[in-house]
Design an enzyme around this catalytic site. Structure first.
Site, mmCIF file in Angstrom:
data_model
loop_
_atom_site.group_PDB
_atom_site.id
_atom_site.type_symbol
_atom_site.label_atom_id
_atom_site.label_comp_id
_atom_site.label_asym_id
_atom_site.label_seq_id
_atom_site.Cartn_x
_atom_site.Cartn_y
_atom_site.Cartn_z
ATOM 1 N N HIS A 8 0.839 -1.199 0.000
ATOM 2 C CA HIS A 8 0.000 0.000 0.000
ATOM 3 C C HIS A 8 0.876 1.252 0.000
ATOM 4 O O HIS A 8 1.568 1.521 0.981
ATOM 5 C CB HIS A 8 -0.884 -0.037 1.249
ATOM 6 C CG HIS A 8 -1.814 1.118 1.384
ATOM 7 N ND1 HIS A 8 -1.752 1.997 2.426
ATOM 8 C CD2 HIS A 8 -2.830 1.537 0.593
ATOM 9 C CE1 HIS A 8 -2.707 2.906 2.297
ATOM 10 N NE2 HIS A 8 -3.375 2.662 1.186
ATOM 11 N N GLU A 35 0.336 -0.847 -4.770
ATOM 12 C CA GLU A 35 -0.729 0.145 -4.976
ATOM 13 C C GLU A 35 -0.124 1.532 -4.886
ATOM 14 O O GLU A 35 0.805 1.754 -4.092
ATOM 15 C CB GLU A 35 -1.795 -0.013 -3.885
ATOM 16 C CG GLU A 35 -3.003 0.891 -4.022
ATOM 17 C CD GLU A 35 -2.959 2.173 -3.206
ATOM 18 O OE1 GLU A 35 -3.935 2.940 -3.275
ATOM 19 O OE2 GLU A 35 -1.948 2.420 -2.490
ATOM 20 N N ASP A 37 -1.135 6.053 -5.730
ATOM 21 C CA ASP A 37 -2.195 7.052 -5.927
ATOM 22 C C ASP A 37 -1.706 8.087 -6.930
ATOM 23 O O ASP A 37 -0.551 8.505 -6.856
ATOM 24 C CB ASP A 37 -2.491 7.740 -4.593
ATOM 25 C CG ASP A 37 -2.741 6.742 -3.484
ATOM 26 O OD1 ASP A 37 -3.835 6.170 -3.444
ATOM 27 O OD2 ASP A 37 -1.805 6.506 -2.672
ATOM 28 N N HIS A 49 -0.325 10.777 -2.650
ATOM 29 C CA HIS A 49 -1.644 10.465 -2.097
ATOM 30 C C HIS A 49 -2.525 11.689 -1.857
ATOM 31 O O HIS A 49 -3.664 11.749 -2.288
ATOM 32 C CB HIS A 49 -1.489 9.685 -0.789
ATOM 33 C CG HIS A 49 -2.797 9.338 -0.158
ATOM 34 N ND1 HIS A 49 -3.467 10.196 0.700
ATOM 35 C CD2 HIS A 49 -3.581 8.242 -0.276
ATOM 36 C CE1 HIS A 49 -4.594 9.632 1.077
ATOM 37 N NE2 HIS A 49 -4.702 8.449 0.503
ATOM 38 N N GLU A 101 -4.453 3.862 -8.365
ATOM 39 C CA GLU A 101 -5.672 4.465 -7.801
ATOM 40 C C GLU A 101 -5.784 5.913 -8.272
ATOM 41 O O GLU A 101 -4.910 6.741 -7.981
ATOM 42 C CB GLU A 101 -5.659 4.407 -6.267
ATOM 43 C CG GLU A 101 -6.971 4.970 -5.723
ATOM 44 C CD GLU A 101 -7.002 5.169 -4.223
ATOM 45 O OE1 GLU A 101 -6.215 4.564 -3.485
ATOM 46 O OE2 GLU A 101 -7.857 5.975 -3.803
HETATM 47 O O1 G3P Z 1 -6.688 1.508 -2.745
HETATM 48 C C1 G3P Z 1 -6.758 1.205 -1.404
HETATM 49 C C2 G3P Z 1 -6.460 2.404 -0.539
HETATM 50 O O2 G3P Z 1 -5.262 2.989 -0.993
HETATM 51 C C3 G3P Z 1 -7.564 3.426 -0.567
HETATM 52 O O3 G3P Z 1 -7.396 4.445 0.353
HETATM 53 O O4 G3P Z 1 -6.710 6.705 1.063
HETATM 54 O O5 G3P Z 1 -5.095 4.844 1.191
HETATM 55 O O6 G3P Z 1 -5.744 5.776 -1.004
HETATM 56 P P1 G3P Z 1 -6.181 5.479 0.404
HETATM 57 MG MG MG Z 2 -4.621 4.514 -2.329
#
Ligand code: G3P
Ligand code: MG
Length: 224
Positions: A8, A35, A37, A49, A101
């Site tokens: 993450h 993952e 952002d 993020h 994401e």
């Molecule tokens: O994609 C899973 C997670 O990353 C979603 O929440 O705020 O960590 O981007 P966030």
């Molecule tokens: Mg995320």
């Protein structure tokens, strides 16, 4: 299907989130997925993020108001830069799959264009999963890519929404994940990915529940 370990924002419990260092560390810690952002700035896709710069960099202000050269001049932690999506993909170089994401407005098109170009250079569409809480933005991504519909809060109509999106995955906050919902999602042909799971006992509990994968800041805690 094997239980997926998704780094993450990379191995963000061990290195500055959403940096090349964090993604390399996630791969070293045997993540088969990472993952990240993204926002689009000056037609470049960048990996960060928050919509503001203060928490994760030495910069100030809104990401989308900043110039690309300013963003690229910042320290995102440990001397790391805010990476571009292409830099991350080239670093990963098929060693893991990548969940992109969509955070910023207007990201669906530049992300799709970039990934399509990569698919013409030897990447496979299945190496990517595009997700978002912003379902209208997600709906604009190219249909050759798998979509993950993200939910932070419980809704009554998960499957009407996933069906409209043609989603491949239901991406859920751990807070709203139940065994019944996982079962229903599987009945709909969806895989279920749960965020953000940092405790070993939660990882084991979700695995036993039949969840298909978890997003974690601590891939070294993943049950193997
Ligand atoms: O994609 C899973 C997670 O990353 C979603 O929440 O705020 O960590 O981007 P966030
Ligand atoms: Mg995320």
């Amino acid at each position: 299907m094997t239980f997926l370990c998704i780094g993450h924002r990379g191995a963000s419990g061990h290195a500055p989130e959403n940096t090349l260092k964090a993604f390399e560390m996630a791969i070293e810690m045997q993540c088969t997925w990472i993952e990240l952002d993204v926002y689009a700035v000056e037609n470049e896709v960048i990996v960060i993020h928050d919509d503001k710069l203060e928490r994760t960099t030495d910069g100030h202000g809104d990401v989308m108001d900043a110039s690309l050269s300013y963003l690229r001049s910042l320290d995102a932690g440990d001397g790391e830069k805010i990476p571009t999506l292409i830099e991350v993909i080239e670093l990963v170089n098929h060693r893991a799959c990548i969940n992109v994401e969509l955070k910023g407005a207007g990201t669906a098109e530049p992300v799709s264009q970039l990934l399509i170009q990569l698919c013409q250079r030897g990447w496979q569409a299945e190496e990517f999963l595009i997700s978002s809480f912003d379902h209208p933005e997600l709906a604009k991504t190219d249909k050759i890519f798998r979509r993950g519909a993200l939910f932070a809060k419980k809704v009554d109509d998960y499957f009407a929404r996933t069906t409209r999106l043609g989603a491949y995955a239901l991406n859920l906050s751990m807070k709203i994940t139940t065994a019944e919902l996982v079962r229903q999602a599987h009945d709909q042909g969806l895989i279920v990915l749960v965020y953000t799971v940092n405790k070993h006992e939660d990882m084991q509990r979700l695995k036993a529940m039949g969840v298909d994968g978890i997003f974690t800041n601590f891939p070294d805690r993943f049950p193997r």
